[in-house]
Design an enzyme around this catalytic site. Structure first.
Site, PDB file in Angstrom:
ATOM      1  N   LYS A  66       0.836  -1.213   0.000  1.00  0.00           N
ATOM      2  CA  LYS A  66       0.000   0.000   0.000  1.00  0.00           C
ATOM      3  C   LYS A  66       0.870   1.263   0.000  1.00  0.00           C
ATOM      4  O   LYS A  66       0.652   2.197  -0.768  1.00  0.00           O
ATOM      5  CB  LYS A  66      -0.907  -0.007   1.243  1.00  0.00           C
ATOM      6  N   CYS A 126      -3.853  10.823   1.101  1.00  0.00           N
ATOM      7  CA  CYS A 126      -3.186   9.537   0.840  1.00  0.00           C
ATOM      8  C   CYS A 126      -1.775   9.735   0.330  1.00  0.00           C
ATOM      9  O   CYS A 126      -0.805   9.415   1.009  1.00  0.00           O
ATOM     10  CB  CYS A 126      -4.007   8.754  -0.177  1.00  0.00           C
TER      11      CYS A 126
END
Ligand code: SAJ
Length: 405
Positions: free
Chosen positions: A201, A255
């Site tokens: 991720k 993010c």
């Protein structure tokens, strides 16, 4: 099958809704009572195309209900924020609090999955916390990490169709978690271990950050070299193995501008390129602000009796959304206005009705009246403006976002 989702935010709520649509009884848990109340009343507290209708259908079906505390279930999902603290150190306190809240409800055979973006080792750390409190569950429950990868604005499609990486603390956990996701994911499910899944991720978002930093660095070099960066990238991308992203006013959102710090904080000596990319993308906003301030100075030197009218176009952190979180445009706007109070400003953001403390102007008025027009976000309504109209000689356009690329 009964699943409990802890965290009903931008990812937890849509995932809970999709799971409930696949014959799973879902309990959505959030510590914020207003979110719980709204969700149970079938009113969406986030903006996401198509999700409103889906929530209404799901609540009416009785398959999803929200509450402020967890209850016994077969599977638990941790989908809470992981911000960073001072010095860009990851803050996993919400993940830990959510984990502790489900510990009393765990029983033999249960599945426990973390979806929150997390530093490497977090899943093993949470497993240690669980087994310290409930030693009798050692090797009797399944624990895995499965990062979300959806793009805001396309969440419903991507939740179902994106591939997923699933990493258990052992093979049995990976298999158990894969069986759960297989109920609603049509993309491939890729098995691995929890540390690799966590790093995967962070790698995905860091990779994008590094690529955008390359484009932003090119844009600053091109200005010095007198080259149009948009044409340059378009031409370079004609090479079959080159695929450069686009420069902009910086990198925003919750993010890409955050996750790389989870790597640099843990590996400060080694993660040099990732750290530089963060710095370059942060500095791009300052660079844009400097260019606007220079344009104001130029205008005032050429027109000593006039007040410059400056249009600042786009406040959202990326095109065609209403999300202003961590937006570089907002930072640029605040800095320019604060440092140049003598100019008159028109702030334009077609996707929101109001902005804290700043009056908004519509697209056409700003385009018609401003002496200096700075594009900070490439919203579609801006692309319809005619850059060769009758006023083209009398306004200065600073196209940081590539509206006219
Ligand atoms: N940006 C550029 N140039 C580009 C592309 C983007 O400057 O060529 C900027 C945008 O303007 C924005 C920022 O980057 O300020 C981030 O936008 P984005 O569209 O790249 O990504 P996010 O933050 O909306 O979503 C990302 C996605 N990750 C990747 O593409 C690797 C998404 O799939 C993740 O699920 C999400 O982060 C997340 O939740 O981690």
């Amino acid at each position: 099958m009964k699943a409990c989702f802890i965290g009903l935010g931008y990812i937890g709520l849509p995932t809970a809704i999709i799971a409930a649509g696949h014959d799973i009884e879902v309990i959505g848990v959030d510590i914020n009572p207003a979110i719980v109340e709204k969700t149970n009343a079938a009113r969406l507290h986030i903006v996401e195309p198509g999700l409103d209708e889906l929530l209404k259908k799901t609540i009416a079906s009785g398959k999803l209900r929200a509450q402020t505390t967890p209850e016994p279930a077969d599977a638990f999902f941790i989908v809470v924020p992981t911000p960073f603290k001072d010095g860009h150190q990851p803050d996993i306190s919400y993940v830990e609090a959510a984990t502790r809240s489900v510990i009393p409800h765990l029983k033999e055979g249960d599945l426990f999955v973390i979806e929150s973006t997390s530093p490497v080792g977090t899943t093993e750390q949470m497993a240690d916390i669980i087994f310290a409190e409930r030693p009798e569950l050692k090797d009797k429950i399944y624990i895995a990490y499965c990062p979300e990868r959806v793009l805001p604005g396309n969440v419903i499609y991507e939740l179902v169709h994106n591939d997923r990486v699933i990493g258990g603390i052992n093979d049995a956990s990976t298999r158990k978690a894969s069986m759960f996701y297989g109920k609603f994911v049509k993309g491939h499910l890729h098995p691995t271990n929890s540390r690799t899944a966590e790093m995967c991720k962070l790698t995905e978002n860091s990779s994008r950050d590094v690529q955008i930093a390359f484009a932003n660095e090119l844009s600053m070099i091109c200005e010095q070299a007198g080259i149009n960066v948009w044409e340059l990238i378009r031409l370079a991308n004609r090479h079959p193995r080159v695929n450069i992203l686009w420069p902009g006013a910086g990198v925003g959102g919750h993010c890409i501008a955050v996750d790389p710090y989870f790597i640099t904080a843990a590996f400060p000596e080694t993660a040099r390129l990732i750290a530089d990319a963060r710095d370059i993308n942060n500095s791009k906003a300052q660079w844009c602000a400097d260019r606007i301030e220079n344009a104001i100075l130029r205008f005032r030197a050429d027109n000593p009796d006039k007040t410059p009218v400056v249009a600042l176009m786009g406040v959202a952190f990326k095109p065609d959304i209403d999300d202003l979180r961590e937006s570089p445009a907002r930072h640029i706007i605040d800095r320019v206005i604060e440092r140049n109070p003598e100019a008159r400003y028109m702030v334009v953001e077609p996707y929101v009705d109001q902005l804290n403390g700043l009056p908004l102007t519509d697209v056409d008025t700003a385009w018609q009246q401003a002496d200096i027009v700075a594009f900070l976000t490439a919203h579609t309504p801006f692309k319809k403006l005619d850059c060769k109209d009758s006023r083209s000689g009398s306004r200065e356009v600073l196209d940081f976002a590539g509206v006219f690329k």
